[in-house]
Design an enzyme around this catalytic site. Structure first.
Site, PDB file in Angstrom:
ATOM      1  N   VAL A   9       0.860  -1.175   0.000  1.00  0.00           N
ATOM      2  CA  VAL A   9       0.000   0.000   0.000  1.00  0.00           C
ATOM      3  C   VAL A   9       0.897   1.226   0.000  1.00  0.00           C
ATOM      4  CG1 VAL A   9      -0.214   0.030   2.514  1.00  0.00           C
ATOM      5  CG2 VAL A   9      -1.917   1.202   1.135  1.00  0.00           C
ATOM      6  N   SER A  10       0.629   2.148  -0.902  1.00  0.00           N
ATOM      7  CA  SER A  10       1.378   3.404  -0.894  1.00  0.00           C
ATOM      8  C   SER A  10       0.759   4.321   0.138  1.00  0.00           C
ATOM      9  CB  SER A  10       1.347   4.065  -2.278  1.00  0.00           C
ATOM     10  OG  SER A  10       0.040   4.541  -2.565  1.00  0.00           O
ATOM     11  N   THR A  11       1.517   5.290   0.575  1.00  0.00           N
ATOM     12  CA  THR A  11       1.022   6.227   1.591  1.00  0.00           C
ATOM     13  C   THR A  11      -0.227   6.940   1.107  1.00  0.00           C
ATOM     14  OG1 THR A  11       3.302   6.559   2.309  1.00  0.00           O
ATOM     15  CG2 THR A  11       1.688   8.189   3.027  1.00  0.00           C
ATOM     16  N   GLU A  13      -2.448   5.968  -1.181  1.00  0.00           N
ATOM     17  CA  GLU A  13      -3.595   5.064  -1.279  1.00  0.00           C
ATOM     18  C   GLU A  13      -4.222   4.832   0.087  1.00  0.00           C
ATOM     19  OE1 GLU A  13      -2.401   2.194  -5.045  1.00  0.00           O
ATOM     20  OE2 GLU A  13      -1.538   1.823  -3.086  1.00  0.00           O
ATOM     21  N   GLN A  14      -3.374   4.666   1.102  1.00  0.00           N
ATOM     22  CA  GLN A  14      -3.891   4.379   2.439  1.00  0.00           C
ATOM     23  C   GLN A  14      -4.706   5.558   2.961  1.00  0.00           C
ATOM     24  OE1 GLN A  14      -1.216   2.251   4.793  1.00  0.00           O
ATOM     25  NE2 GLN A  14      -2.311   2.504   6.705  1.00  0.00           N
TER      26      GLN A  14
END
Length: 517
Positions: A9-11, A13-14
């Protein structure tokens, strides 16, 4: 079936979409536990983008583990967790296939072991890359729009602090920026300014010494005069400086300038005038560049030329730190180039022509390698034993959970603890295996070393200068220099090949420089 989960998970996206690590793990675990599959490991890249493979440590670890028979299947929540780039995605699938590891995506319910599943993966992989490219394009459009409005797009710059993507003057640093511009418009060059700042104890934003490129970056940055410059270089990750964009954005910014426009215009005019001066051409070559190490600071040494009283050019090596950062950091510590190069060539020839001496060197090297290798081998055996014990305990706890209607919470907690211990041990095992496989831990043969050095000594004095430098860099790790008050007192102390060859024929292995090739 043994299943490994890959979670990413990219920052962004989260924050925006709620693709949390825990949510992905829970849904995948639930799916496979209901099927009775064994989840042997979870590889997590938290806060990493899906644009490439190289920047994701746990994906690289998963691919390496796939070749070691640790699991039978890799599962993801969605295929774009694995990669948003089609070429990378296909390479990952190809690696798994070669290692007889299946791939499964839960959301798309695709099994890559079937021809139809593989086709669907390729199609969806293309859509994942399209989605990524659209995201990049949207981000670029947004940043371009901000720049055209005079807004700052973020970053670290001397003289300002960024608060919510707005530039606020840091008065202490701004005073230093004004000082740099004042020195420049009063005639000092980049090197002279860097030297003066370093002598006076100033440091960069990252608490480092000032160097020529640092000063140049400040002098040519219109930000300090109140402008926003954006998109000067495109696709930096792939093209670096080759991505220069002539049609970049340059507009009046919202931020407060640090220097007056008149100062900026004068500095700009002086810089343009200096940049059109013909560059000096230095004749002669310096094959030991960066191999020679400064006797004071240990930095690499670079070529330097000077005229003597008769007008003849003399070649020297001097400290590179002095060249770029000034005398506040180090001194010239000149070494005569002709003498240093002749010594190195002769030394290698002496080693090559004395089989008994060379055999002694190789024996010393291999003896030290065995000494270095044994603790690592012992550690690897211990880790493997610990992993087997943990695997047995995990299996026992899973049996308890599966056969008990309401297993105690302590059993579940213990299982989690064991999984964490297992993950740490696997990481330590990989580090240990990496160390054991490094060239510095491999034994070498006399024939191998002799053949390399024989070939080297036969061609080194006959090839063109550029090739000499390449050859020397291919077999020499570093060359240390004796401390002295002048060039006559400074001579080569040790030549560290892939083993250490000192002047007094006392050949000793230096850790970290033994190579098998």
């Amino acid at each position: 079936m043994r299943v490994a989960l890959y979670i990413r998970v990219s920052t962004e996206e989260q924050v925006k979409e709620g693709y949390s690590i825990d949510a992905q793990i829970n849904v995948l675990k639930s799916h496979f536990e209901n099927k009775g599959y064994e989840i042997v490991n979870v590889y997590k890249d938290d806060g990493y983008s899906g644009k490439n493979i190289e920047d994701r440590p746990n994906l690289k670890m998963l691919l390496a583990d796939s070749g070691n028979g640790l699991f039978d299947m890799v599962a993801v929540w969605r295929i774009n967790r694995m990669s948003r780039k089609q070429l990378d995605f296909l390479q990952i699938i190809d690696t798994l296939e070669k290692n007889s590891v299946a791939f499964f995506s839960l959301s798309e319910n695709i099994d890559a072991s079937t021809p139809v599943g593989k086709l669907m993966l390729q199609i969806l992989g293309s859509f994942a890359e399209l989605e990524r490219n659209q995201i990049i394009e949207n981000v670029k459009m947004g940043m371009n729009e901000r720049a055209e409005q005079g807004k700052w797009n973020g970053g670290i710059v001397l003289g300002y602090k960024s608060v919510n993507k707005q530039l606020i003057i840091d008065e202490k640093e701004a005073t230093l920026v004004r000082y740099i511009f004042d020195l420049y418009i009063n005639g000092k060059g980049y090197k002279a300014i860097a030297n003066q700042l370093n002598k006076e104890g100033y440091k960069t934003k990252k608490n480092a010494f000032f160097a020529i490129p640092t000063i140049r970056t400040i002098i040519i940055n219109p930000l300090y005069a109140g402008f926003i410059r954006f998109n000067q270089v495109q696709n930096w990750n792939e093209r670096r400086r080759a991505g220069k964009n002539e049609n970049y954005t340059l507009v009046q910014g919202e931020h407060e300038p640090i220097i007056d426009l008149a100062v900026w215009e004068k500095a700009k005019s002086m810089n343009e005038m200096k940049s059109h001066k013909p560059t000096k051409t230095f004749h002669g070559h310096f094959p030991l560049t960066t191999l020679l190490r400064c006797p004071m600071c240990g930095q690499g040494m670079i070529g330097h030329r000077t005229k003597n009283s008769t007008g003849e050019y003399l070649r020297y090596y001097q400290c590179a730190a002095l060249r770029s950062k000034g005398s506040a950091v180090c001194k010239t510590n000149l070494v005569r180039a002709d003498e240093a190069e002749a010594f190195v060539f002769k030394r290698i020839e002496q080693i090559t022509s004395n089989p008994d001496l060379l055999e002694k060197i190789v024996g010393n090297v291999n003896g030290k390698v065995r000494t270095l290798k044994q603790p690592l081998q012992d550690q690897l055996e211990y880790i493997q034993e610990q992993l087997l014990n943990i695997e047995r305990n995990i299996k026992r706890l899973i049996d308890v959970i599966v056969t008990t209607d309401n297993p105690p919470s302590s059993v579940v907690e213990k299982l989690g603890t064991l999984e964490d211990e297992k993950k740490k041990l696997i990481e330590t095992k990989k580090d240990t295996e990496y160390e054991l496989n490094r060239p510095t831990i491999k034994e070498v043969s006399f024939e191998q070393v002799h053949q390399v050095l024989m070939g080297f000594s036969m061609v080194i004095t006959k090839v063109e200068p550029v090739k000499q430098k390449d050859l020397l860099h291919s077999i020499i790790n570093k060359i240390t220099v004796n401390v002295g008050n002048n060039p006559d007192e400074r001579s080569v102390k040790d030549i560290e090949l892939f083993f250490d060859a000192s002047i007094n024929n006392d050949f000793v292995l230096t850790y970290g420089t033994v190579h098998s090739d």
